[in-house]
Structures are given as C-alpha cells and as structure tokens.
Design a protein around this motif. Sequence first.
Motif, mmCIF file in Angstrom:
data_model
loop_
_atom_site.group_PDB
_atom_site.id
_atom_site.type_symbol
_atom_site.label_atom_id
_atom_site.label_comp_id
_atom_site.label_asym_id
_atom_site.label_seq_id
_atom_site.Cartn_x
_atom_site.Cartn_y
_atom_site.Cartn_z
ATOM 1 N N ASP A 263 2.632 4.183 -1.628
ATOM 2 C CA ASP A 263 2.663 4.871 -2.911
ATOM 3 C C ASP A 263 3.991 5.626 -2.982
ATOM 4 O O ASP A 263 4.344 6.351 -2.034
ATOM 5 N N ALA B 76 4.653 8.247 -4.264
ATOM 6 C CA ALA B 76 4.409 9.670 -4.023
ATOM 7 C C ALA B 76 4.502 9.983 -2.530
ATOM 8 O O ALA B 76 4.912 11.092 -2.151
ATOM 9 N N ASP B 77 4.128 9.018 -1.678
ATOM 10 C CA ASP B 77 4.239 9.213 -0.232
ATOM 11 C C ASP B 77 5.698 9.412 0.178
ATOM 12 O O ASP B 77 6.010 10.229 1.037
ATOM 13 N N GLY C 52 0.777 -1.228 0.000
ATOM 14 C CA GLY C 52 0.000 0.000 0.000
ATOM 15 C C GLY C 52 0.809 1.279 0.000
ATOM 16 O O GLY C 52 0.241 2.367 0.054
ATOM 17 N N HIS D 54 9.523 7.483 -7.916
ATOM 18 C CA HIS D 54 8.480 7.231 -8.908
ATOM 19 C C HIS D 54 8.855 6.138 -9.909
ATOM 20 O O HIS D 54 8.021 5.656 -10.645
#
Length: 172
Positions: free
Chosen positions: A117, A119-120, A115, A138
């Motif tokens: 991401d 981006a986190d 879970g 990314h």
Amino acid sequence: MSMIGEYLRVTAAELDRAIQDPDWAFDLTEEVQDAEEESEPAPGEARHFSTYKTWNLLGFLLERADFPVDAVHGEEPFAEDEDWGYGPPRYLPAKRVRYAAAELRATTYDQLVSGVDPADLAEAEVYPLTGVYPLGWHEPGALEWGRHWYDGLTRFFEAAAAADHAMLVWLD
C-alpha cells in the motif's frame, strides 16, 4: 542533494586491495564511473551500476520480502571514510553476490510490490519522501517507478555472479 545507490563490480584481487586501501577503491570507483558515463553500458555489461533514488524503495521492498542478502546497502564495511557519501561503503563477497543474483532472478518485481500500500511507503518515510520527485507515493503508478531499476539491478548482479565478482556498495 540526492541520495543515490551505487555499485561497483570488483575481482577478488580488487576486493582485497579495496579492503586494505579504501582510498585506492575510492579512486577506482571514480575512474570506472567516469569511463562508463560516456559509454553507458547496459547493466549486464557494466562494472558500475546505480539505482539512483530508488535505493530506499528497493530496500523497503526487499526487506518486506525477507530477502536474504542486503543487496541495497552491502553487508561488510571496509572503510570509515565519509567521502563516499552517506555513510561508509560496504561490500558483498562473490559468494553473497552469487546468492543475491539467484534470489533476485527468482523474485519478480510484481512479487515485491504485491500487496504494498503506498501508505506503507509514506509511513516508513521511504526516500524520496511523499511529494518529492518523482511522485508522491499516493500517486497512481508510483510503485512502477522502481521496476526499471530493479530489473537493471538484477541483470547487474547476474553478470557479476557469472564473472565471480564481488561488489562494492555505497550511497552517494
């Protein structure tokens, strides 16, 4: 310059001496690092272990999982000396090492990254920052970069726990 996560397994007597004489502890870390640099023992056999640049990624993942021990930074400061690198060194007493080892063993890397991401990671400015070695967060597979170091850290903690060792922890 890089920030590298560093660990040294120590006996109870060595921990007591390190707390009383941080300069002695600094010399001990250098001695062990130098000795093991050439022999490169496996994490379960080593006294020194490094998570290299993954320290912040691992810390982010463990904190996100509400890990009960600060296995990345240590918990108790024992020196104010900045010669250790980035901030003062800390330690984990043997009891906390045993607890961390059991929790690391029970927590798989797949559980940690589930879970997450990328981006986190970029938003949290997890070191190394996006676009810096080895990959930007990314990039496909970027989270896999930490698996090897997490597995090694787990084996290192398990060996320390089995020997009833405490641990010195610092960022260099």
